[in-house]
Design a protein around this motif. Structure first.
Motif, mmCIF file in Angstrom:
data_model
loop_
_atom_site.group_PDB
_atom_site.id
_atom_site.type_symbol
_atom_site.label_atom_id
_atom_site.label_comp_id
_atom_site.label_asym_id
_atom_site.label_seq_id
_atom_site.Cartn_x
_atom_site.Cartn_y
_atom_site.Cartn_z
ATOM 1 N N ARG A 130 0.848 -1.197 0.000
ATOM 2 C CA ARG A 130 0.000 0.000 0.000
ATOM 3 C C ARG A 130 0.881 1.243 0.000
ATOM 4 N N HIS A 133 -5.315 2.282 13.660
ATOM 5 C CA HIS A 133 -3.864 2.363 13.882
ATOM 6 C C HIS A 133 -3.425 3.792 13.595
ATOM 7 N N THR A 141 -4.234 3.430 8.239
ATOM 8 C CA THR A 141 -4.849 2.133 8.515
ATOM 9 C C THR A 141 -5.850 2.305 9.644
ATOM 10 N N LYS A 142 -7.047 1.806 9.462
ATOM 11 C CA LYS A 142 -8.094 1.960 10.472
ATOM 12 C C LYS A 142 -7.639 1.397 11.819
ATOM 13 N N TYR A 197 3.314 -3.186 12.831
ATOM 14 C CA TYR A 197 2.263 -2.478 12.081
ATOM 15 C C TYR A 197 1.750 -3.366 10.955
#
Length: 245
Positions: free
Chosen positions: A141, A204, A201-202, A244
């Motif tokens: 990503r 995070h 990122t949701k 992560y």
């Protein structure tokens, strides 16, 4: 026969209770919001206070080091590397000499600069952050803040690097290094970002700060206060950047 049936009922009840407890644990785990504390540009004045605060709180952080700064402060680098709560990453050797547009006009030069820093610091990972750029290249990503630096970021990834940007910055005065905003201010911004789902990122969130922000005792106290606020807030976890997703 009655004893066998009774024992079977007890066993089934126990299994159901265990499954419900496991389901609750999994649901709770999924609802955890992860915070990653990262510090750029070190080692600088302030690095030792960061190290002390982390040892006192026993929670993980990640520092992105600059090779030229590290050569001038080898003791601080050693402190970071010996601290089991601190991960050490790559923030380039030269920090672009603060001439970012020129630096990123030569992607191969950027790659060479990062490799030089990895070797100089003897890093055992390829986790990095671009100087002066909020660009992400994680697990296939990506996200860019400006066009300058895209080619360099892509080249670094082709050579095995993972690049982290940030979701929120604890800003500082560029002249004095003083933090802008209190721990409470930053805590509220963290909550809002997560609640509004405005992170890469949701659930995070990567927080950026800088070593030079924590040169004095009261600044170290603010860092400890932020950690305490996050620790005491239900559903939050200060996590390792290495983990992560």
């Amino acid at each position: 026969m009655k004893n066998i049936i009774y024992s079977l009922i007890i066993l089934l009840s126990s299994c159901t209770a265990n499954n419900q407890a496991q389901s609750t644990d999994q649901s709770t785990h999924k609802n955890i919001k992860h915070i990653y504390l990262t510090f750029d540009d070190g080692p600088l004045n302030g690095s030792r206070r960061i190290n002390d605060a982390v040892l006192a709180e026993e929670l993980p952080i990640f520092v992105m080091l600059v090779g030229e700064h590290a050569l001038a402060r080898p003791k601080d680098v050693r402190l970071y590397k010996e601290n089991k709560f601190i991960g050490v990453g790559n923030h380039s050797y030269s920090h672009a000499n603060d001439h970012y547009k020129l630096y990123y006009s030569n992607p191969k030069g950027v790659l060479k600069d990062f490799i030089k820093n990895k070797n100089a610091l003897k890093l055992d990972n390829k986790i990095g952050r671009l100087p002066g750029r909020n660009m992400w290249r994680i697990n296939g990503r990506s996200r860019n803040d400006v066009s300058s630096g895209i080619e360099a970021a892509d080249l670094l990834v082709k050579n095995g690097f993972s690049l982290f940007g940030w979701d929120l910055e604890w800003a500082h005065d560029p002249h004095t290094g003083d933090p802008i905003g209190t721990a409470e201010d930053i805590f509220k911004k963290i909550e809002k970002k997560l609640n509004d789902n405005k992170t890469f990122t949701k659930s995070h969130i990567v927080l950026l700060s800088h070593d030079e922000m924590f040169r004095y005792k009261y600044e170290e106290s603010e860092l400890k206060k932020l950690i305490e606020l996050l620790k005491n807030r239900g559903g939050y976890k200060i996590s390792r950047l290495e983990n992560y997703p």
